[in-house]
Design an enzyme around this catalytic site. Structure first.
Site, PDB file in Angstrom:
ATOM      1  N   SER A  64       0.852  -1.189   0.000  1.00  0.00           N
ATOM      2  CA  SER A  64       0.000   0.000   0.000  1.00  0.00           C
ATOM      3  C   SER A  64       0.886   1.236   0.000  1.00  0.00           C
ATOM      4  O   SER A  64       2.041   1.178   0.428  1.00  0.00           O
ATOM      5  CB  SER A  64      -0.886   0.007   1.251  1.00  0.00           C
ATOM      6  OG  SER A  64      -1.511   1.260   1.437  1.00  0.00           O
ATOM      7  N   TYR A 121      -1.471  -0.675  10.550  1.00  0.00           N
ATOM      8  CA  TYR A 121      -1.732  -1.010   9.140  1.00  0.00           C
ATOM      9  C   TYR A 121      -0.551  -0.573   8.278  1.00  0.00           C
ATOM     10  O   TYR A 121      -0.026  -1.363   7.480  1.00  0.00           O
ATOM     11  CB  TYR A 121      -3.013  -0.346   8.655  1.00  0.00           C
ATOM     12  CG  TYR A 121      -3.256  -0.600   7.186  1.00  0.00           C
ATOM     13  CD1 TYR A 121      -3.660  -1.853   6.740  1.00  0.00           C
ATOM     14  CD2 TYR A 121      -3.042   0.399   6.237  1.00  0.00           C
ATOM     15  CE1 TYR A 121      -3.852  -2.105   5.396  1.00  0.00           C
ATOM     16  CE2 TYR A 121      -3.240   0.159   4.893  1.00  0.00           C
ATOM     17  CZ  TYR A 121      -3.644  -1.096   4.470  1.00  0.00           C
ATOM     18  OH  TYR A 121      -3.823  -1.346   3.128  1.00  0.00           O
TER      19      TYR A 121
END
Length: 203
Positions: free
Chosen positions: A88, A101
């Site tokens: 990501s 995350y």
């Protein structure tokens, strides 16, 4: 349907070690592993976050990915295949509430680069795909709030699941001598913000 017998689908909990082992045992020989399973939970700052949410992200985004990769690696080496890991932009650009995350996705990126180093000379290709804003149910799961999810995408013209799938297909079908180490993708509407400074209030 388009690819017929070239694709085998299995449904299992990637964080369940016994289920992972059974799934790997049921697989035919594979040429390309796409580690797409990922999870983001909560948007709270670290000091308010639930430890269970953190551990769930670590178990899904790191432990399951590493375990599946290790289990399938000998066959992928034998077939000179490819590994594509979904990281990501959060791996590179922190944001409030993205604590664990972002950390897990940074691991995925670095793990991918480490695999490339270890697999030099084997013919195996390894790529870290690093998307920004993609409109899927992912944000709804992360926030638990439909209104917040809708507001995030409103007017933003985000990427779609089809955009990412097309990118994965492109990477997977490149000539065997070509490797994309890492690929960062964002919609045109999204960019990395500048540094922010919190000022002391003056009475």
């Amino acid at each position: 349907r388009e690819l017929g017998g070239a694709v085998t689908t299995l449904t299992f909990d990637a964080t369940d070690a016994a289920a992972r082992d059974a799934a790997v045992a049921a697989l035919p020989p594979i040429d390309c592993l796409v580690n797409n399973a990922g999870l983001a939970r909560g948007t709270s700052p670290a000091q308010e976050a639930a430890l269970d949410d953190w551990m769930a992200m670590i178990d899904t985004n790191i432990v399951a990915l590493v375990a599946l990769t290790r289990a399938l690696l000998p066959g992928i080496i034998e077939r000179r295949g490819a590994i594509i890991n979904l990281s990501s932009v959060a791996a590179s650009y922190p944001y409030a509430g993205g604590n664990v995350y972002g950390g897990t996705k940074a691991f995925v990126r670095q793990f991918s680069l480490g695999l490339r180093s270890d697999l030099a000379g084997t013919g195996v290709r390894v790529t870290s795909i690093e998307p920004g804003m993609v409109e899927t149910e992912f944000t709804l799961v992360r926030t638990g709030d439909q209104a917040k999810s809708d507001a995030l995408y409103k007017g933003a013209n985000p990427m779609t699941a089809e955009d990412i799938a097309g990118t994965l297909l492109w990477v997977a079908t490149l000539p065997a001598h070509l490797n994309v180490n890492a690929l960062e993708l964002m919609p045109v509407s999204q960019s990395f913000a500048g540094f922010a400074v919190a000022r002391e209030s003056r009475a």
